[in-house]
Design a protein around this motif. Structure first.
Motif, PDB file in Angstrom:
ATOM      1  N   ASP A  33      -5.882  -0.573  -4.604  1.00 25.75           N
ATOM      2  CA  ASP A  33      -5.241  -1.043  -3.619  1.00 25.75           C
ATOM      3  C   ASP A  33      -6.333  -2.215  -2.897  1.00 25.75           C
ATOM      4  O   ASP A  33      -7.265  -1.523  -2.397  1.00 25.75           O
ATOM      5  CB  ASP A  33      -4.849   0.055  -2.545  1.00 25.75           C
ATOM      6  CG  ASP A  33      -4.125  -0.636  -1.350  1.00 25.75           C
ATOM      7  OD1 ASP A  33      -3.886  -1.868  -1.307  1.00 25.75           O
ATOM      8  OD2 ASP A  33      -3.731  -0.057  -0.239  1.00 25.75           O
ATOM      9  N   GLU A  34      -6.114  -3.267  -3.237  1.00 27.85           N
ATOM     10  CA  GLU A  34      -7.100  -4.470  -2.821  1.00 27.85           C
ATOM     11  C   GLU A  34      -8.641  -3.933  -2.717  1.00 27.85           C
ATOM     12  O   GLU A  34      -9.385  -3.967  -2.085  1.00 27.85           O
ATOM     13  CB  GLU A  34      -6.846  -4.707  -0.983  1.00 27.85           C
ATOM     14  CG  GLU A  34      -5.441  -5.138  -0.708  1.00 27.85           C
ATOM     15  CD  GLU A  34      -5.192  -5.624   0.556  1.00 27.85           C
ATOM     16  OE1 GLU A  34      -6.353  -6.479   0.912  1.00 27.85           O
ATOM     17  OE2 GLU A  34      -4.336  -5.486   1.154  1.00 27.85           O
ATOM     18  N   SER A  84       0.882  -1.272  -0.229  1.00 28.38           N
ATOM     19  CA  SER A  84       0.025   0.153   0.065  1.00 28.38           C
ATOM     20  C   SER A  84       0.794   1.442  -0.022  1.00 28.38           C
ATOM     21  O   SER A  84       0.573   2.189  -0.665  1.00 28.38           O
ATOM     22  CB  SER A  84      -0.844   0.032   1.148  1.00 28.38           C
ATOM     23  OG  SER A  84      -1.760  -1.110   1.069  1.00 28.38           O
TER      24      SER A  84
END
Ligand SMILES: Nc1ncnc2c1ncn2[C@@H]1O[C@H](COP(=O)(O)OP(=O)(O)OP(=O)(O)O)[C@@H](O)[C@H]1O
Ligand SMILES: [Mg+2]
Lengths: 315, 259
Positions: free
Chosen positions: B174-175, B44
């Motif tokens: 991000d995810e 991240s």
């Protein structure tokens, strides 16, 4: 058609829950009881004042009745409070934003502390300051206002020689309500979820755009609540207005002249010491009306806050 | 529209703590690059340096270069606001603005910087972006309802629509599926497949199948221990990383031996 029987499993009662719900209930009802008692007192004592024979009321001027007596006071109350709010609200939002989103942490803490301190200053002190310092200091700028902006009815003049005018009173009120509005706004601005702040920034928002798209909409209900608390205080403020304003029961929009309206609360404070008999009931009746005004203002605020509930971010 | 990204010797810090060290990476245009690795290895942190969102955190800073088509994002005089308009981002938790309608959410980025847009252009853009995010059919009748009245998967696609409405060159994710159910996840994966035609995409994921399904290239990050900086261990074609990686740690990780 028979409606199916709804079976609600009985929640297990835990002692902690019971104590808590009982105490919440008691304090809730206590607040209602106190409010009802105040309203009851105001009505019991005030309503006879409203309908009293004008001849018997010595604080009325010649030929005046209750309505003619109270309408200018209502005007003065709303006018002073509205002016104060108009001056204080933008400033409070600005200061709150500065503290929450611009100032370095150290400075922000110091500023927040000073603002909270300002909230603790008693209103007599503001009254003394307004009457003895501010009025004299600001009087020359009233002269300037009349000369340059005299065409606006608000600044028509003739200018008061003492500076103890509606504008001065409204400024004092604005200073008084500034801390509460600032403190509440700062609190709600700080609670803006970083998730959404980052969403705005990642879209290419500048800091100000981020504040406009996220922080202000999120804080809106809180800011309105703070403004209403401030407005409530401005509506009911007694000492500061009574000391600063040399007013009488008139409806005048001129902010800097020597003839000024008076507010309900200040009027009560000024007249009460010498009031006797039915006069007291008349003053209490004006108090009842102030109570009603405050209630109405609060309901309006509630309505505004609720109107866009779906979009408030609270769900 | 899409651009090539080149990362040279990038170190990423939180104040004094070095979270990521020495990343060198090339990302080709119109490709999907997956970032994988154990929790806390700095995925991240790294992805947020690609649109200068890292420095939003107080005390956070970066040393090194990120070139987008040869222009250093961290060069002197580069405005992070401009960078973020070029490089869009979708977050782990869906975050449509709850104070705005679905329509206004899509237009949020476009309305920034005092840009004006006519109503018909706006309507067109809303439809195009929502179609681009495979959401149009589900929301076309309730564009004026708040954005957070949607399901999590729909909200995430709304966030994607919001990101593509400003026509960025790169999209970072991000995810994006970690808060979603398998069906919504598949919907987003299909969407990534389509978006690849137009955009350069970088995606962080903990899901190995997802990485192998959607990405062309995979970068494996790892961390030597707590308090140590995360490093880029290996980057290669996704098929190679999952079948025949050149480094032992990568093989252990993708085969589920640790992490
Ligand atoms: N705001 C922050 N301030 C200080 N340190 C941080 C901050 N955010 C992350 N870190 C640290 O940076 C390191 C990398 O964190 P990061 O969130 O990038 O990991 P990640 O690979 O994304 O993990 P995950 O897979 O769990 O999301 C961790 O050691 C973490 O503690
Ligand atoms: Mg992460």
């Amino acid at each position: 058609m028979t409606s199916p029987e709804i079976i609600r499993p009985k929640a297990k009662q835990r002692p902690g829950d019971r104590v808590f719900s009982a105490s919440a209930l008691i304090s809730g009802s206590l607040i209602l009881a106190i409010l009802a008692a105040v309203a009851g007192f105001l009505m019991l004592q005030g309503i006879p004042g409203m309908f009293a024979d004008p001849e018997s009321v010595s604080i009325y001027t010649e030929g005046e009745n209750f309505v003619e007596f109270v309408v200018p006071l209502i005007f003065g109350t709303l006018w002073a409070a509205a002016l104060a709010l108009v001056m204080a609200l933008p400033l409070a939002i600005g200061i709150a934003l500065f503290i929450s989103h611009y100032a370095p942490r150290r400075l922000a803490q110091g500023l927040g502390y000073i603002i909270d301190l300002l909230a603790a200053v008693p209103s007599v002190v503001f009254g003394l300051w307004g009457a003895n310092v501010l009025a004299g200091a600001i009087q020359p700028s009233f002269v300037w206002l009349e000369e340059n902006l005299g065409w606006i009815p608000l600044f028509a003049g003739p200018v008061s020689g003492t500076g103890r005018t509606m504008l001065t009173a409204a400024i004092v009120l604005a200073v008084m309500i500034l801390p509460i509005i600032t403190a509440i706004s700062r609190e709600v601005f700080l609670q803006t979820p970083p998730l959404y702040e980052e969403a705005a920034l990642a879209l290419g928002a500048t800091r100000w755009e981020m504040i406009r798209t996220v922080v202000l909409p999120f804080g809106r209900p809180g800011v309105i609540a703070g403004a209403m608390l401030g407005l409530g205080r401005a509506l009911g403020e007694t000492m500061a207005v009574a000391m600063v304003l040399s007013g009488s029961g008139v409806i005048v929009f001129d902010l800097i002249g020597s003839v000024n309206p008076l507010t309900i609360a200040a009027n009560v404070a000024l007249r009460f010491p010498e009031a006797y008999g039915i006069n007291v009931n008349v003053l209490i009746a004006t108090g009842l009306i102030l109570f009603a005004i405050t209630l109405v203002v609060n309901s309006i605020a509630r309505y505004i806050v609720n109107r866009r509930k779906d979009f408030s971010g609270a769900n | 529209m899409s651009k090539r990204i080149e990362v040279n010797d990038l170190d990423v810090y939180y104040s004094k703590f070095k979270a990521v060290e020495g990343v060198n990476l090339v990302i080709e245009p119109r490709s999907v690059t997956a970032l994988i690795g154990p929790s806390g290895c700095g995925k991240s942190t790294f992805i947020r340096t690609l649109n200068r969102m890292h420095e939003v955190i107080p005390g956070a800073w970066v040393d090194g270069e990120v070139l987008v088509d040869g222009n250093n994002l961290y060069g002197p005089g580069v405005d992070p606001v401009r960078v973020r308009r070029q490089v869009g981002m979708v977050f782990q938790r869906p975050n449509p603005f709850p104070t705005m309608s679905i329509r206004d959410n899509v237009l949020a980025g476009v309305k920034l910087n005092n840009q004006r847009i006519s109503k018909s252009d706006a309507d067109e853009l809303v439809e195009k972006s929502l179609k681009g995010a495979n959401l149009w059919n589900e929301v076309k009748d309730r564009l004026d309802r708040p954005g957070n009245g949607l399901s999590g998967g729909q909200q995430q696609r709304l966030c994607i629509a919001r990101a593509i409405a400003v026509e960025p060159e790169v999209i970072l994710m991000d995810e994006p599926c970690s808060a979603l159910d398998p069906i919504s996840t598949l919907a987003i994966e299909d969407l990534i497949e389509e978006l690849k035609q137009d955009y350069t995409i970088v995606i962080v994921t903990h899901n190995m199948q997802q990485a192998s399904r959607v990405s062309d290239r995979t970068a494996f990050f790892n961390i030597a221990g707590t308090g140590k900086p995360g490093k880029l261990i290996e980057v290669d074609d996704t098929a190679t990383i999952f079948s025949n990686p050149s480094i032992k740690d990568t093989e252990d990780y993708v085969s589920g031996k640790f992490g």
